[in-house]
Design a protein around this motif. Sequence first.
Motif, PDB file in Angstrom:
ATOM      1  N   GLN A   1     -27.806  70.231  53.372  1.00  0.00           N
ATOM      2  CA  GLN A   1     -27.588  68.920  53.973  1.00  0.00           C
ATOM      3  C   GLN A   1     -27.418  67.816  52.936  1.00  0.00           C
ATOM      4  OE1 GLN A   1     -27.022  69.144  57.270  1.00  0.00           O
ATOM      5  NE2 GLN A   1     -27.368  71.278  56.732  1.00  0.00           N
ATOM      6  N   ASN A   2     -27.477  68.169  51.652  1.00  0.00           N
ATOM      7  CA  ASN A   2     -27.366  67.147  50.608  1.00  0.00           C
ATOM      8  C   ASN A   2     -27.142  67.830  49.257  1.00  0.00           C
ATOM      9  OD1 ASN A   2     -27.379  64.605  49.458  1.00  0.00           O
ATOM     10  ND2 ASN A   2     -29.600  64.561  49.231  1.00  0.00           N
ATOM     11  N   PHE A   3     -25.945  68.374  49.047  1.00  0.00           N
ATOM     12  CA  PHE A   3     -25.677  69.084  47.795  1.00  0.00           C
ATOM     13  C   PHE A   3     -24.494  68.481  47.049  1.00  0.00           C
ATOM     14  CE2 PHE A   3     -23.231  71.304  51.032  1.00  0.00           C
ATOM     15  CZ  PHE A   3     -22.019  71.585  50.416  1.00  0.00           C
ATOM     16  N   LYS A   4     -24.442  68.807  45.752  1.00  0.00           N
ATOM     17  CA  LYS A   4     -23.384  68.271  44.903  1.00  0.00           C
ATOM     18  C   LYS A   4     -22.578  69.347  44.181  1.00  0.00           C
ATOM     19  CE  LYS A   4     -25.550  63.805  44.313  1.00  0.00           C
ATOM     20  NZ  LYS A   4     -26.046  62.795  43.382  1.00  0.00           N
ATOM     21  N   SER A   5     -23.041  70.592  44.214  1.00  0.00           N
ATOM     22  CA  SER A   5     -22.324  71.703  43.578  1.00  0.00           C
ATOM     23  C   SER A   5     -22.318  72.890  44.528  1.00  0.00           C
ATOM     24  CB  SER A   5     -23.011  72.134  42.278  1.00  0.00           C
ATOM     25  OG  SER A   5     -23.163  71.067  41.385  1.00  0.00           O
ATOM     26  N   TRP A   6     -21.275  73.712  44.466  1.00  0.00           N
ATOM     27  CA  TRP A   6     -21.169  74.880  45.330  1.00  0.00           C
ATOM     28  C   TRP A   6     -20.407  76.001  44.630  1.00  0.00           C
ATOM     29  CZ3 TRP A   6     -18.153  70.645  45.436  1.00  0.00           C
ATOM     30  CH2 TRP A   6     -16.771  70.832  45.333  1.00  0.00           C
ATOM     31  N   TYR A   7     -20.636  77.235  45.106  1.00  0.00           N
ATOM     32  CA  TYR A   7     -19.934  78.400  44.575  1.00  0.00           C
ATOM     33  C   TYR A   7     -19.880  79.480  45.645  1.00  0.00           C
ATOM     34  CZ  TYR A   7     -18.955  82.445  41.508  1.00  0.00           C
ATOM     35  OH  TYR A   7     -18.415  83.560  40.927  1.00  0.00           O
ATOM     36  N   ASN A   8     -18.681  79.950  45.962  1.00  0.00           N
ATOM     37  CA  ASN A   8     -18.511  81.071  46.880  1.00  0.00           C
ATOM     38  C   ASN A   8     -18.456  82.346  46.046  1.00  0.00           C
ATOM     39  OD1 ASN A   8     -17.871  83.060  48.674  1.00  0.00           O
ATOM     40  ND2 ASN A   8     -15.937  82.163  49.344  1.00  0.00           N
ATOM     41  N   HIS A   9     -19.585  83.024  45.958  1.00  0.00           N
ATOM     42  CA  HIS A   9     -19.660  84.281  45.215  1.00  0.00           C
ATOM     43  C   HIS A   9     -19.670  85.453  46.197  1.00  0.00           C
ATOM     44  CE1 HIS A   9     -21.560  86.521  41.572  1.00  0.00           C
ATOM     45  NE2 HIS A   9     -20.280  86.744  41.699  1.00  0.00           N
ATOM     46  N   GLY A  10     -18.952  85.260  47.309  1.00  0.00           N
ATOM     47  CA  GLY A  10     -18.827  86.311  48.317  1.00  0.00           C
ATOM     48  C   GLY A  10     -18.221  87.562  47.720  1.00  0.00           C
ATOM     49  N   ALA A  11     -18.697  88.701  48.183  1.00  0.00           N
ATOM     50  CA  ALA A  11     -18.233  89.981  47.649  1.00  0.00           C
ATOM     51  C   ALA A  11     -16.792  90.275  48.047  1.00  0.00           C
ATOM     52  CB  ALA A  11     -19.156  91.106  48.105  1.00  0.00           C
ATOM     53  N   SER A  12     -16.401  89.907  49.265  1.00  0.00           N
ATOM     54  CA  SER A  12     -15.040  90.230  49.704  1.00  0.00           C
ATOM     55  C   SER A  12     -14.473  89.238  50.707  1.00  0.00           C
ATOM     56  CB  SER A  12     -15.015  91.638  50.315  1.00  0.00           C
ATOM     57  OG  SER A  12     -15.857  91.684  51.453  1.00  0.00           O
ATOM     58  N   CYS A  13     -15.162  88.139  50.979  1.00  0.00           N
ATOM     59  CA  CYS A  13     -14.733  87.221  52.042  1.00  0.00           C
ATOM     60  C   CYS A  13     -14.629  85.784  51.548  1.00  0.00           C
ATOM     61  CB  CYS A  13     -15.736  87.250  53.196  1.00  0.00           C
ATOM     62  SG  CYS A  13     -16.007  88.871  53.924  1.00  0.00           S
ATOM     63  N   ASP A  14     -13.867  85.010  52.299  1.00  0.00           N
ATOM     64  CA  ASP A  14     -13.816  83.569  52.114  1.00  0.00           C
ATOM     65  C   ASP A  14     -14.905  82.944  52.983  1.00  0.00           C
ATOM     66  OD1 ASP A  14     -11.572  83.950  50.498  1.00  0.00           O
ATOM     67  OD2 ASP A  14     -10.185  83.626  52.166  1.00  0.00           O
ATOM     68  N   PHE A  15     -15.312  81.733  52.641  1.00  0.00           N
ATOM     69  CA  PHE A  15     -16.393  81.031  53.328  1.00  0.00           C
ATOM     70  C   PHE A  15     -15.802  79.896  54.155  1.00  0.00           C
ATOM     71  CE2 PHE A  15     -19.745  77.783  53.467  1.00  0.00           C
ATOM     72  CZ  PHE A  15     -20.862  78.528  53.805  1.00  0.00           C
ATOM     73  N   ARG A  16     -15.894  79.980  55.483  1.00  0.00           N
ATOM     74  CA  ARG A  16     -15.447  78.892  56.356  1.00  0.00           C
ATOM     75  C   ARG A  16     -16.666  78.043  56.708  1.00  0.00           C
ATOM     76  NH1 ARG A  16     -11.371  76.926  59.021  1.00  0.00           N
ATOM     77  NH2 ARG A  16     -10.018  78.708  58.651  1.00  0.00           N
ATOM     78  N   TRP A  17     -16.598  76.752  56.378  1.00  0.00           N
ATOM     79  CA  TRP A  17     -17.683  75.822  56.658  1.00  0.00           C
ATOM     80  C   TRP A  17     -17.293  74.923  57.815  1.00  0.00           C
ATOM     81  CZ3 TRP A  17     -16.057  70.868  56.361  1.00  0.00           C
ATOM     82  CH2 TRP A  17     -14.931  70.603  55.560  1.00  0.00           C
ATOM     83  N   TYR A  18     -18.309  74.390  58.483  1.00  0.00           N
ATOM     84  CA  TYR A  18     -18.114  73.489  59.620  1.00  0.00           C
ATOM     85  C   TYR A  18     -19.023  72.272  59.454  1.00  0.00           C
ATOM     86  CZ  TYR A  18     -15.942  77.532  61.816  1.00  0.00           C
ATOM     87  OH  TYR A  18     -15.131  78.604  62.092  1.00  0.00           O
ATOM     88  N   SER A  19     -18.537  71.119  59.895  1.00  0.00           N
ATOM     89  CA  SER A  19     -19.319  69.893  59.815  1.00  0.00           C
ATOM     90  C   SER A  19     -20.332  69.777  60.949  1.00  0.00           C
ATOM     91  CB  SER A  19     -18.402  68.668  59.820  1.00  0.00           C
ATOM     92  OG  SER A  19     -17.717  68.577  61.061  1.00  0.00           O
TER      93      SER A  19
END
Length: 126
Positions: free
Chosen positions: A75-93
């Motif tokens: 709920q309050n971040f400034k850095s991110w990383y998708n280290h998923g093994a085989s998938c993309d990450f879909r985010w929602y607001s």
Amino acid sequence: MRMNKKFAAIAGGIVLTGGLLAGSASAASAAQNSPSAASDCPSGYYCVWSGENYTGHRQQVAGNNSDLTIYSVFQNFKSWYNHGASCDFRWYSGKNYSGDTGVDTRGSKGSQSAAMYIKSNKWVNC
């Protein structure tokens, strides 16, 4: 991928955190890593850090999650990383896969000074 404060003020606000996600096919955990690096994110997870450049409190999530609002760092971040093994990450607001959405492709990462948030997620393009 994430929402910045300027857009959040217009849209009504959003962000995310970590811990164990009950009732879903996911797990979230929290770690205090300072200094940190994107490489600290375990394979198969989407990680967020409270600070810029992968510093501060880290939380991570795997699986689909309909409500991430119980996790502070999401709920309050400034850095991110998708280290998923085989998938993309879909985010929602919004919770329950609602609101604005976007996709962070596997391997994508970033950092910025404005705080961001995510309220739900799905793994896609597996």
